[in-house]
Design an enzyme around this catalytic site. Sequence first.
Site, mmCIF file in Angstrom:
data_model
loop_
_atom_site.group_PDB
_atom_site.id
_atom_site.type_symbol
_atom_site.label_atom_id
_atom_site.label_comp_id
_atom_site.label_asym_id
_atom_site.label_seq_id
_atom_site.Cartn_x
_atom_site.Cartn_y
_atom_site.Cartn_z
ATOM 1 N N SER A 1 -70.234 17.798 0.852
ATOM 2 C CA SER A 1 -69.695 17.524 -0.488
ATOM 3 C C SER A 1 -69.380 16.042 -0.671
ATOM 4 O O SER A 1 -69.484 15.529 -1.790
ATOM 5 C CB SER A 1 -68.423 18.338 -0.723
ATOM 6 N N GLU B 1 -64.097 20.427 -11.034
ATOM 7 C CA GLU B 1 -64.763 21.057 -9.894
ATOM 8 C C GLU B 1 -64.280 22.481 -9.673
ATOM 9 O O GLU B 1 -63.077 22.724 -9.546
ATOM 10 C CB GLU B 1 -64.505 20.253 -8.607
ATOM 11 N N ASP C 1 -67.575 27.206 -2.677
ATOM 12 C CA ASP C 1 -68.074 26.761 -1.370
ATOM 13 C C ASP C 1 -67.345 27.460 -0.223
ATOM 14 O O ASP C 1 -67.968 27.963 0.710
ATOM 15 C CB ASP C 1 -67.895 25.242 -1.278
HETATM 16 ZN ZN LIG Z 1 -68.893 23.370 2.224
#
Ligand SMILES: [Zn+2]
Length: 443
Positions: A105, A272, A277
């Site tokens: 990221s 975000e 994730d």
């Molecule tokens: Zn990740």
Amino acid sequence: MVRVSITRKKFRFSLGFIVLLLLNSMVFIFTTSSPNYNLSNQSITISQEFNEKSVILMIGDGLGFNQMELVRLIEFGKEGSLSLENLSYHLNVTTSSANNEITDSAAAATAMATGYKTDNGMISVSPYNSVLETILEISKANNKLTGVVTTTEITHATPAAFMSHVTSRDNYFEIARQIVEKSDVDAVLGGGFTRFRQTDLDSLEINGYNIVINRSSMLNSYSNKLFGLFSDGHQPYEIDRDVDMTPSLSEMTMKALDILDTNIFGFFLMVEGGRIDHACHENNKFNAAFEAIEFINAVNQVISYLGSRQDVLLIVTADHETGGLEILEESLNDILPSENNTFAENKQIRMERINNITTNWTTNGHTSKNVPYFSNVIDLNKFKNMSTIDNTDIFDIMVQFLEISEDETISRIFFELGPFLELIFVLTLLSIVAISIRHQFHK
Ligand SMILES: [Zn+2]
């Protein structure tokens, strides 16, 4: 005559020496400039005329095409579609970092925030450690208001890449310090209370921020500088969120817009969905789905808010795909979540629908798959006829839309010349040593 020529020789030698020293110090400044940066030393790109244009960049962390398909099936069924599919511009995005086919990221957010590839783990500095100005900083320098909203800690890689410059994403306290002392962002909303020291919080208050730590104090704040830290660490997963205490991603997003969309010179906002994730790393389809659903919900609210406005560029994309998610089969009924249901009723319906979708994961990590890109504005010159862009192009698209001049700033030119400059540095150092020895020898 002899005396004169000796003086000239000495003069030429001294001049050469000074030039070499100057060159060396320039090389030092631009290749190893401290990531504990000082904005006043940076060359910020400023447009000729101020304008009212704004950008909203929404990043689903780990949100691949199949994560979006999962949301579509749960929320709208086999025949339904996501409202962002009505946005006029659809692309897919390549995501590799400077040193790895599979990005993290930090490198991916740096690419979008600055237009440059860096190594995994680095936050808006080049692989040679020079500071890269971010779209948020450029917007700020162009008189725009700025905001950052996330469900992770505010010091986590993606938000950090817009507001700070460090060589390691794990350097949370330095990131926090830079956010507090340097970035001057108008609305910062997310988790990570424990990353900020008391001195940081004191500085925020001195600088005019209203610091809020729960949903109601956020919703009731009338301050035009808002700093929300709603959890010690990351925000809880959407599935576990106390809806009275902790604001959702969409509530934080709309609050940020309340503050930012008041400026005649426009704004830049990064939002975000940070924990899609995390859930995908855990190969947990329930959490992955609920996180992605709330991200898409925030997108939907922004789309309704903007209507047909053309002065705001909305980009919805991802930094990378996580988990290698595959959707194998589904046995879905017709009962869909609805605005008329309570939060608890919708949660129950969603759980059942997720249960009826069979998925497979190919990894616990990130993948190199291309990720989705949707935006409301078309016709951006060089991107007009493309179906695939690189994540660094997202920076260019934002800069082009904001009509900020694309003059190459000094720091950008030196970034391109990074390894070349290091070579010059070594060569000039060797020359100085050689010339000094020769000078001593001829004395
Ligand atoms: Zn990740």
